[in-house]
Design a protein around this motif. Structure first.
Motif, PDB file in Angstrom:
ATOM      1  N   ASP A 124      41.154 -63.381 -51.843  1.00 45.94           N
ATOM      2  CA  ASP A 124      42.602 -64.117 -51.976  1.00 45.94           C
ATOM      3  C   ASP A 124      42.650 -65.362 -51.247  1.00 45.94           C
ATOM      4  O   ASP A 124      43.315 -66.404 -51.317  1.00 45.94           O
ATOM      5  N   LYS A 125      41.974 -65.063 -49.872  1.00 46.77           N
ATOM      6  CA  LYS A 125      41.769 -66.306 -49.006  1.00 46.77           C
ATOM      7  C   LYS A 125      41.001 -67.369 -49.452  1.00 46.77           C
ATOM      8  O   LYS A 125      41.305 -68.563 -49.112  1.00 46.77           O
ATOM      9  N   ILE A 126      40.240 -67.287 -50.313  1.00 42.76           N
ATOM     10  CA  ILE A 126      39.405 -68.358 -51.046  1.00 42.76           C
ATOM     11  C   ILE A 126      40.443 -69.186 -51.764  1.00 42.76           C
ATOM     12  O   ILE A 126      40.261 -70.483 -51.386  1.00 42.76           O
ATOM     13  N   GLN A 127      41.265 -68.873 -52.481  1.00 38.32           N
ATOM     14  CA  GLN A 127      42.394 -69.859 -53.061  1.00 38.32           C
ATOM     15  C   GLN A 127      43.189 -70.305 -52.193  1.00 38.32           C
ATOM     16  O   GLN A 127      43.777 -71.287 -52.469  1.00 38.32           O
ATOM     17  N   THR A 128      43.550 -69.528 -51.162  1.00 37.17           N
ATOM     18  CA  THR A 128      44.497 -70.170 -50.095  1.00 37.17           C
ATOM     19  C   THR A 128      43.812 -71.148 -49.212  1.00 37.17           C
ATOM     20  O   THR A 128      44.446 -72.143 -49.122  1.00 37.17           O
ATOM     21  N   ASN A 129      42.542 -71.096 -48.960  1.00 38.99           N
ATOM     22  CA  ASN A 129      42.043 -72.112 -48.378  1.00 38.99           C
ATOM     23  C   ASN A 129      41.690 -73.370 -49.328  1.00 38.99           C
ATOM     24  O   ASN A 129      41.841 -74.280 -48.512  1.00 38.99           O
ATOM     25  N   LEU A 130      41.582 -73.134 -50.310  1.00 44.69           N
ATOM     26  CA  LEU A 130      41.285 -74.314 -51.470  1.00 44.69           C
ATOM     27  C   LEU A 130      42.652 -75.067 -51.381  1.00 44.69           C
ATOM     28  O   LEU A 130      42.736 -76.318 -51.344  1.00 44.69           O
ATOM     29  N   ASP A 131      43.798 -74.286 -51.622  1.00 47.45           N
ATOM     30  CA  ASP A 131      45.017 -74.719 -51.532  1.00 47.45           C
ATOM     31  C   ASP A 131      45.408 -75.590 -50.465  1.00 47.45           C
ATOM     32  O   ASP A 131      46.320 -76.747 -50.410  1.00 47.45           O
ATOM     33  N   GLU A 132      45.171 -74.979 -49.427  1.00 38.86           N
ATOM     34  CA  GLU A 132      45.452 -75.724 -47.932  1.00 38.86           C
ATOM     35  C   GLU A 132      44.369 -76.713 -47.649  1.00 38.86           C
ATOM     36  O   GLU A 132      44.460 -77.688 -46.734  1.00 38.86           O
ATOM     37  N   GLY A 133      43.586 -76.982 -48.395  1.00 40.85           N
ATOM     38  CA  GLY A 133      42.533 -78.156 -48.274  1.00 40.85           C
ATOM     39  C   GLY A 133      41.525 -78.089 -47.156  1.00 40.85           C
ATOM     40  O   GLY A 133      41.005 -78.953 -46.801  1.00 40.85           O
ATOM     41  N   HIS A 134      41.190 -76.674 -46.875  1.00 38.71           N
ATOM     42  CA  HIS A 134      40.223 -76.385 -45.895  1.00 38.71           C
ATOM     43  C   HIS A 134      38.637 -76.534 -46.555  1.00 38.71           C
ATOM     44  O   HIS A 134      37.636 -77.158 -45.678  1.00 38.71           O
ATOM     45  N   PHE A 135      38.651 -76.703 -47.984  1.00 41.18           N
ATOM     46  CA  PHE A 135      37.453 -76.852 -48.606  1.00 41.18           C
ATOM     47  C   PHE A 135      37.639 -77.427 -49.885  1.00 41.18           C
ATOM     48  O   PHE A 135      38.660 -77.232 -50.358  1.00 41.18           O
ATOM     49  N   LYS A 136      36.644 -77.909 -50.663  1.00 44.61           N
ATOM     50  CA  LYS A 136      36.974 -78.309 -52.100  1.00 44.61           C
ATOM     51  C   LYS A 136      36.431 -77.439 -53.177  1.00 44.61           C
ATOM     52  O   LYS A 136      36.928 -77.404 -54.386  1.00 44.61           O
ATOM     53  N   ALA A 137      35.273 -76.708 -52.945  1.00 41.18           N
ATOM     54  CA  ALA A 137      34.801 -75.782 -54.151  1.00 41.18           C
ATOM     55  C   ALA A 137      33.710 -75.075 -53.616  1.00 41.18           C
ATOM     56  O   ALA A 137      33.053 -75.000 -52.359  1.00 41.18           O
ATOM     57  N   LEU A 138      33.885 -73.786 -54.268  1.00 47.50           N
ATOM     58  CA  LEU A 138      32.822 -72.693 -54.067  1.00 47.50           C
ATOM     59  C   LEU A 138      32.211 -72.650 -55.654  1.00 47.50           C
ATOM     60  O   LEU A 138      32.803 -72.175 -56.433  1.00 47.50           O
ATOM     61  N   ALA A 139      30.866 -72.304 -55.399  1.00 44.11           N
ATOM     62  CA  ALA A 139      29.931 -72.521 -56.533  1.00 44.11           C
ATOM     63  C   ALA A 139      28.983 -71.134 -56.416  1.00 44.11           C
ATOM     64  O   ALA A 139      28.064 -71.464 -55.614  1.00 44.11           O
ATOM     65  N   ILE A 140      28.932 -70.097 -57.497  1.00 45.88           N
ATOM     66  CA  ILE A 140      27.921 -69.238 -57.287  1.00 45.88           C
ATOM     67  C   ILE A 140      27.345 -69.290 -58.472  1.00 45.88           C
ATOM     68  O   ILE A 140      28.046 -69.071 -59.732  1.00 45.88           O
ATOM     69  N   THR A 141      26.074 -68.986 -58.519  1.00 43.18           N
ATOM     70  CA  THR A 141      25.257 -69.175 -59.633  1.00 43.18           C
ATOM     71  C   THR A 141      24.580 -67.754 -60.271  1.00 43.18           C
ATOM     72  O   THR A 141      24.019 -66.882 -59.221  1.00 43.18           O
TER      73      THR A 141
END
Length: 370
Positions: A124-141
């Motif tokens: 849930d903190k991945i989206q929170t950190n995105l919303d707060e601008g701590h990073f821009k993208a997470l990509a998993i292949t």
């Protein structure tokens, strides 16, 4: 960009720890905008994204996790479960033609890894950190077993995606299933179902591992591999005096499908950079290419040899099965994927840290403002 390699993922953590120390010593607050990972690298990338508000704490958390990891936290190691799986494979391989059944999905049961990920990654903190601008993208292949396409699951506010030859992006809210899918080493670990499709290790058909970072707009990359380039050069000069065992053949296959992509992609990246630099300045705007600054960090030692020397630390049943394929020395690469052991992983973390510190100047150049 964090590549794959089973237990070799501990090496990446050492490099990340070095980056953390370098940034702290230089009082640089800027961290990463994009995290991309495949296989074991997907685990590390997801945890970094979940703690993107504090990169230093995230790096320390990863070091603590990997330095204490054990095989039974990744797959079942008890004789009863392993023996049951082995018997299932033997019976279905020998009688499958009569019964119409197929062999088990994998040699190991990775249910414990699911629990480990859920207990250590706050999704849930991945989206929170995105919303707060701590990073821009997470990509998993991961690889789609239905049509062998490489699918990159992206959690981001960036409206960027791609459709390439057998390489596609897909918006997603990253979860344990995505990471388990990306980490599912073929034959060893079972395929993982995400939505209605089954996926496997993201290193399969991953001919352009730096691609997701570039497609997401990155102009500076730090790429962490898990195989020594010196080892590759040495292997080319060796010759076999007898026919290769099954273990040696599997070593080659695992390296070819899981590790070679990073090295080839770095070569491709450098060729493109050289081409762009050779174009006259007044013509650069007319070509659809640009230079990408990068730092590539890879092991200074042969991780396979390290693993072979510590093969006795493998669970007894795993060691027994591997010996059936060939000598432990011939199976050194296989061992390095499965040796989730505090002593081995701590050694890899230390080596990764030293290798990262040796490239201090290059790493610092990636964080300088343009």
């Amino acid at each position: 960009m964090l590549s794959g390699g089973g237990a070799r993922g501990a090496y990446q953590v050492g490099v990340l720890s070095a980056i953390s120390q370098i940034l702290a010593e230089e009082k640089i607050e800027r961290s990463f905008d994009v995290y991309t990972g495949v296989s074991a690298g997907a685990i590390n990338a997801a945890l970094l994204a979940s703690q993107a508000q504090d990169f230093h704490s995230a790096a320390k958390r990863l070091a603590d996790l990997w330095s204490q990891i054990t095989a039974d936290q990744v797959f079942y190691t008890d004789p009863f479960r392993l023996g049951k799986l082995g018997l299932k494979w033997m019976s279905e391989l020998s009688l499958g033609g009569l019964s119409g059944s197929t062999p088990g999905r994998a040699l190991l049961d990775t249910t414990p890894l699911t629990t480990l990920l859920k207990n250590n990654i706050a999704y849930d903190k991945i989206q929170t950190n995105l919303d707060e601008g701590h990073f821009k993208a997470l990509a998993i292949t991961a690889i789609d077993y239905r049509d062998s396409s490489a699918i990159t699951f992206i959690q981001s506010h960036l409206e960027k995606g791609w459709k390439k030859a057998r390489r596609f992006s897909e918006p997603a809210k990253i979860s344990t299933e995505h990471i388990m899918a990306s980490s599912a080493i073929p034959l060893l670990f079972p395929p993982v179902k995400v939505n209605s499709k089954y996926y496997g290790d993201g290193c399969l058909r991953n001919t352009h591992p730096c691609g997701p970072s570039i497609y997401l707009g990155c102009q500076k990359l730090i790429v962490v591999g898990v195989r020594s380039l010196t080892t590759v050069a040495t292997e080319r000069g060796q010759s076999l005096t007898r026919a290769p065992s099954v273990a040696r053949v599997l070593n080659v296959l695992l390296n070819a499908v899981l590790l070679d992509g990073v090295e080839l992609d770095i070569e491709r990246l450098e060729r493109v950079n050289e081409f762009v630099r050779s174009v006259p300045h007044d013509l650069t705007t007319s070509i659809n290419y640009k230079t990408i600054d990068y730092v590539s960090v890879s092991p200074s030692v042969d991780i396979g040899e390290l693993a072979s020397a510590k093969a006795h630390r493998l669970p007894r049943m795993i060691r027994y099965f591997i010996k059936g394929l060939g000598t432990l020395e011939e199976a050194n690469e296989i061992i390095s994927y499965l040796l989730f052991d505090p002593d081995f992983c701590t050694q890899l973390i230390d080596i990764g840290f030293q290798d990262g510190m040796k490239q201090r100047h290059e790493i610092l150049s990636m964080f300088k403002e343009d």
